[in-house]
Structures are given as C-alpha cells and as structure tokens.
Design an enzyme around this catalytic site. Structure first.
Site, PDB file in Angstrom:
ATOM      1  N   ARG A 150       0.847  -1.210   0.000  1.00 40.71           N
ATOM      2  CA  ARG A 150       0.000   0.000   0.000  1.00 40.71           C
ATOM      3  C   ARG A 150       0.873   1.248   0.000  1.00 40.71           C
ATOM      4  O   ARG A 150       0.656   2.181  -0.781  1.00 40.71           O
ATOM      5  CB  ARG A 150      -0.917  -0.014   1.237  1.00 40.71           C
ATOM      6  CG  ARG A 150      -1.997  -1.067   1.181  1.00 40.71           C
ATOM      7  CD  ARG A 150      -2.673  -1.230   2.522  1.00 40.71           C
ATOM      8  NE  ARG A 150      -1.764  -1.735   3.528  1.00 40.71           N
ATOM      9  CZ  ARG A 150      -2.009  -2.791   4.317  1.00 40.71           C
ATOM     10  NH1 ARG A 150      -3.145  -3.439   4.219  1.00 40.71           N
ATOM     11  NH2 ARG A 150      -1.123  -3.194   5.208  1.00 40.71           N
ATOM     12  N   ARG A 228      11.190  -0.769   8.742  1.00 42.49           N
ATOM     13  CA  ARG A 228      11.562  -1.180  10.094  1.00 42.49           C
ATOM     14  C   ARG A 228      13.076  -1.304  10.173  1.00 42.49           C
ATOM     15  O   ARG A 228      13.709  -1.785   9.224  1.00 42.49           O
ATOM     16  CB  ARG A 228      10.939  -2.538  10.451  1.00 42.49           C
ATOM     17  CG  ARG A 228       9.476  -2.494  10.821  1.00 42.49           C
ATOM     18  CD  ARG A 228       9.259  -1.871  12.211  1.00 42.49           C
ATOM     19  NE  ARG A 228       7.869  -1.859  12.609  1.00 42.49           N
ATOM     20  CZ  ARG A 228       6.999  -0.871  12.378  1.00 42.49           C
ATOM     21  NH1 ARG A 228       7.393   0.208  11.728  1.00 42.49           N
ATOM     22  NH2 ARG A 228       5.761  -0.942  12.810  1.00 42.49           N
ATOM     23  N   GLU A 257      15.306   1.424  18.417  1.00 38.38           N
ATOM     24  CA  GLU A 257      14.839   2.797  18.648  1.00 38.38           C
ATOM     25  C   GLU A 257      14.463   2.994  20.105  1.00 38.38           C
ATOM     26  O   GLU A 257      13.889   2.083  20.698  1.00 38.38           O
ATOM     27  CB  GLU A 257      13.610   3.074  17.773  1.00 38.38           C
ATOM     28  CG  GLU A 257      13.906   3.028  16.315  1.00 38.38           C
ATOM     29  CD  GLU A 257      12.639   3.073  15.467  1.00 38.38           C
ATOM     30  OE1 GLU A 257      11.565   3.412  15.999  1.00 38.38           O
ATOM     31  OE2 GLU A 257      12.730   2.761  14.289  1.00 38.38           O
ATOM     32  N   HIS A 275      11.974   8.264  13.438  1.00 39.26           N
ATOM     33  CA  HIS A 275      10.742   7.511  13.135  1.00 39.26           C
ATOM     34  C   HIS A 275       9.545   8.459  12.960  1.00 39.26           C
ATOM     35  O   HIS A 275       8.549   8.372  13.668  1.00 39.26           O
ATOM     36  CB  HIS A 275      10.438   6.451  14.210  1.00 39.26           C
ATOM     37  CG  HIS A 275       9.574   5.336  13.696  1.00 39.26           C
ATOM     38  ND1 HIS A 275       9.679   4.041  14.151  1.00 39.26           N
ATOM     39  CD2 HIS A 275       8.594   5.324  12.757  1.00 39.26           C
ATOM     40  CE1 HIS A 275       8.792   3.282  13.515  1.00 39.26           C
ATOM     41  NE2 HIS A 275       8.116   4.046  12.667  1.00 39.26           N
TER      42      HIS A 275
HETATM   43  O1  A2R Z   1       6.021 -10.255  -0.340  1.00 38.82           O
HETATM   44  P1  A2R Z   1       4.789  -9.650  -0.963  1.00 38.82           P
HETATM   45  O2  A2R Z   1       4.742  -9.865  -2.449  1.00 38.82           O
HETATM   46  O3  A2R Z   1       3.536  -9.981  -0.226  1.00 38.82           O
HETATM   47  O4  A2R Z   1       5.016  -8.038  -0.801  1.00 38.82           O
HETATM   48  C1  A2R Z   1       4.907  -7.415   0.451  1.00 38.82           C
HETATM   49  C2  A2R Z   1       6.272  -7.068   1.022  1.00 38.82           C
HETATM   50  N1  A2R Z   1       6.763  -8.150   1.895  1.00 38.82           N
HETATM   51  C3  A2R Z   1       7.910  -8.818   1.682  1.00 38.82           C
HETATM   52  N2  A2R Z   1       8.854  -8.688   0.751  1.00 38.82           N
HETATM   53  C4  A2R Z   1       9.905  -9.533   0.788  1.00 38.82           C
HETATM   54  N3  A2R Z   1      10.057 -10.480   1.741  1.00 38.82           N
HETATM   55  C5  A2R Z   1       9.129 -10.643   2.717  1.00 38.82           C
HETATM   56  N4  A2R Z   1       9.278 -11.593   3.648  1.00 38.82           N
HETATM   57  C6  A2R Z   1       7.993  -9.780   2.714  1.00 38.82           C
HETATM   58  N5  A2R Z   1       6.895  -9.656   3.502  1.00 38.82           N
HETATM   59  C7  A2R Z   1       6.160  -8.659   2.979  1.00 38.82           C
HETATM   60  O5  A2R Z   1       6.060  -5.882   1.797  1.00 38.82           O
HETATM   61  C8  A2R Z   1       4.274  -6.051   0.260  1.00 38.82           C
HETATM   62  O6  A2R Z   1       4.527  -5.538  -1.010  1.00 38.82           O
HETATM   63  C9  A2R Z   1       4.931  -5.158   1.286  1.00 38.82           C
HETATM   64  C10 A2R Z   1       4.032  -4.794   2.457  1.00 38.82           C
HETATM   65  O7  A2R Z   1       2.915  -4.114   1.963  1.00 38.82           O
HETATM   66  P2  A2R Z   1       1.596  -3.936   2.830  1.00 38.82           P
HETATM   67  O8  A2R Z   1       1.277  -5.213   3.521  1.00 38.82           O
HETATM   68  O9  A2R Z   1       0.574  -3.338   1.937  1.00 38.82           O
HETATM   69  O10 A2R Z   1       2.027  -2.957   3.975  1.00 38.82           O
HETATM   70  P3  A2R Z   1       2.033  -1.348   3.994  1.00 38.82           P
HETATM   71  O11 A2R Z   1       0.734  -0.850   4.457  1.00 38.82           O
HETATM   72  O12 A2R Z   1       2.575  -0.836   2.712  1.00 38.82           O
HETATM   73  O13 A2R Z   1       3.093  -1.112   5.167  1.00 38.82           O
HETATM   74  C11 A2R Z   1       4.413  -1.639   5.064  1.00 38.82           C
HETATM   75  C12 A2R Z   1       5.199  -1.458   6.335  1.00 38.82           C
HETATM   76  C13 A2R Z   1       4.533  -1.822   7.640  1.00 38.82           C
HETATM   77  O14 A2R Z   1       4.478  -3.184   7.891  1.00 38.82           O
HETATM   78  C14 A2R Z   1       5.401  -1.109   8.660  1.00 38.82           C
HETATM   79  O15 A2R Z   1       6.478  -1.913   9.028  1.00 38.82           O
HETATM   80  C15 A2R Z   1       5.921   0.072   7.886  1.00 38.82           C
HETATM   81  O16 A2R Z   1       5.493  -0.116   6.535  1.00 38.82           O
HETATM   82  O17 A2R Z   1       5.391   1.248   8.409  1.00 38.82           O
END
Ligand code: A2R
Length: 309
Positions: A150, A228, A257, A275
């Site tokens: 997102r 993070r 942090e 942050h």
């Molecule tokens: O892996 P995918 O295709 O589901 O893509 C997600 C990616 N992602 C990863 N990429 C590589 N290795 C992983 N193990 C992995 N786990 C997740 O991160 C997806 O494109 C992205 C996360 O997107 P959303 O779930 O939409 O989260 P949002 O709202 O963009 O927030 C991302 C992060 C939060 O979790 C906080 O840590 C930070 O932004 O504020």
C-alpha cells in the site's frame, strides 16, 4: 457496565479522549507497578489499545478479545499467539500511505542534495569560504522498492513524478503493476541506484538487507529505510557507510529505537530521522480514529475495518 480495556502506550489526545468516552481505560504505560495493574484488571479486560503485546501478556488476560494496534506495522504483537487464543488483531493501514510516501521522497531529496548538511554549511558561515561540493539528482535514476505494498505503491507513484524508473522486490510478482519485478533482492540492489525499504518487520524479513545486498547496491547506491530497523543488518550498514561501500543512507527507523548507532552521527553521507513516517497531526488523528472504529465495530458485533487476525 462499561467495557474495560488496557492501553499499552501513550496515544494521541483525540484517541485517548474517544477511548475514555466509550470504555474504562487502564493505562499500563503509566502504572508504577505494571504487574500489579495487570493482576488487578485481568479478570475484566476485553481489549487492548496499542502494540507491544506478547503471548505472556495475552495469557494473563483471560477475557481478552481484541488487540487494536496503533500503526500499520504490527510486528510488536505476537499474531500467532493471538490466532491460537482466538484473539482478533487490527492495525491502521492506508490512512498513513500519503504521509509515509511524502517522507520517503523527502528523505531521498534530503540525502541526494544533503539538505541537513547544506543548511549547517550556511549557518556555520562556511559558504563565505567556498561553495558546497556538487551532488546528484533523482531524475533518470532507478529506485528499487522492497515492499511494493500500500505504501510502496504511493512511493512508486511519487518516484515516477520525480522522473525515476521504478522496480520492486517482494515474495511475489504483482501482475497488475507496470514496474519490473525482481524475485531476487541482491539482483535488484545491483541494478538500482536507490533501494527503498518499506516492508514489514518481524522474523521473515529480519536483516533481509545484509552485506550481500549492500555490496550489490555498491559505492554509487543510496539506501532509504522507512519500514523497520530490523530489515537491515545495522552494524554492516554502518561499516559500509564509513568505508564508502555504499554512497549514503537516509534512515527513519532503527534496530533499537530510540537508540541510534553513534557512529552514524559523524557521517556526512547520512540523513537521520526519529521515526517520523506517519508523525503528522493529519495522519495520526486518522490512525487513532481507526483504532477506535475497530473497537467500536468489534463490540457492536460488526465486521472489523482492518483485521490482520
Ligand atoms: O512479499 P509480498 O509480495 O507480499 O510483498 C509485500 C512485502 N513483503 C515482503 N517482501 C519480501 N520479503 C518478505 N518476507 C515480505 N513480507 C512482505 O512488503 C508487500 O509488497 C509489502 C508490504 O505491503 P503492505 O502489507 O501493503 O504494507 P504497507 O501498508 O505498505 O506497510 C508496510 C510497512 C509496515 O508493515 C510497517 O512496518 C511500515 O510499513 O510502516
């Protein structure tokens, strides 16, 4: 009888006010004796507002039904334990996308053009003795986004407005996205001028940006982390910044942090931020409202607005 909830950390005044209007709120972060407070309120607490919830805390709260996290990242909550205990978990996605994307582009420009350093250069009278060195631009460069979710998609749109080429890495290709997908992070780092991290924390992504990735990014490459701190092998990053192994880094998040490696303070190729990603009145108010709306929905027996468990 008012529903009793536990608040685990300070929240916005507007959010705390809305919670107090609805619930009897016990503030764990303000308790001098946290164990005593938990023992006293445990039989009645049905919800938690805030993060930092492990299995041990859940185990002490037999009536706990829901944890409403303030923030899109919920790595401070043991979601496996919550699932096993049939406890719902919500987060605050989407409402912070724009703020996060804005700070990402802001940090990129700040780093490319050394804005904190040029400000100091003028204030300290150094301009009188000569010009600041020439720097680089964003346009024409390739940005590799780790986590085209997102927030990542909003960063991508803004990076394109900066005339950058966007590529991305995640666990899977997103067929509807126009950008080039890399199934290998090292390969993407090698091809990118900028590596932007906006993926979740937690075990699966811990130190995903390691020495191999940073080496691939190389002496001309810039790193931006707004996701993070745990995504990066921090000591290796510090070493690579000191040695010129990568060109620079703009960091809004850190491993421990608010502790920041002091070695970074001496470096000119670094921009540091405490942050601040979602830290605006506009966005934090929306995040607080979503915490409350999820709790309202839960206790009204309605579908949750943003459930992760
Ligand atoms: O892996 P995918 O295709 O589901 O893509 C997600 C990616 N992602 C990863 N990429 C590589 N290795 C992983 N193990 C992995 N786990 C997740 O991160 C997806 O494109 C992205 C996360 O997107 P959303 O779930 O939409 O989260 P949002 O709202 O963009 O927030 C991302 C992060 C939060 O979790 C906080 O840590 C930070 O932004 O504020």
């Amino acid at each position: 009888m008012s529903i009793e909830i536990l608040q685990t950390h300070k929240l916005l005044d507007t959010c705390e006010k809305a919670l107090a209007e609805r619930f009897t709120v016990h503030k764990l972060h303000e308790a001098a004796d946290k164990a005593e407070l938990i023992a006293r309120v445990a039989p009645a607490v049905r919800a938690i507002a805030g993060g930092a919830v492990d299995d041990a805390l859940m185990a002490k709260l037999p009536k706990l039904e829901i944890i409403a996290n303030f923030g899109v990242g919920y790595d401070s909550i043991d979601t496996n334990a919550a699932r096993a205990r049939n406890i719902r978990v919500t987060n605050t996605p989407n409402v912070l996308n724009d703020a996060m994307a804005e700070i990402t582009i802001g940090l990129m420009i700040a780093l490319a053009r050394r804005l904190p350093q040029t400000d100091q250069f003028v204030r300290q009278g150094k301009w009188l003795k000569g010009n600041f060195p020439l720097l680089s631009e964003l346009n024409g460069k390739t940005v590799g986004i780790l986590g085209l979710g997102r927030i990542g998609k909003e960063v991508a749109a803004r990076a394109q407005a900066m005339k950058m080429r966007v590529v991305y890495h995640g666990r899977k290709r997103q067929p509807d996205e126009p950008h080039i997908y890399y199934d290998n992070l090292v390969d993407m780092a090698r091809d990118a001028d900028w590596l932007v991290l906006i993926a979740p924390g937690g075990k699966a992504t811990e130190k995903i940006v390691n020495r191999e990735v940073l080496t691939a990014l190389g002496p001309q490459g810039f790193l931006v982390n707004v996701g993070r701190g745990t995504l990066v092998d921090e000591p290796v990053l510090v070493e690579m910044l000191q040695s010129g192994g990568i060109a620079g880094a703009a960091l809004d998040v850190f491993e421990k942090e608010p502790q920041v490696p002091e070695a970074l303070f001496a470096l000119d190729n670094v921009v540091l931020s405490p942050h601040q990603g979602s830290a605006t009145h506009q966005t934090r108010n929306k995040m607080g409202a979503l915490v409350v709306a999820n709790l309202d929905a839960h206790f009204a027996g309605e579908p949750l607005l943003s459930a992760v468990v």
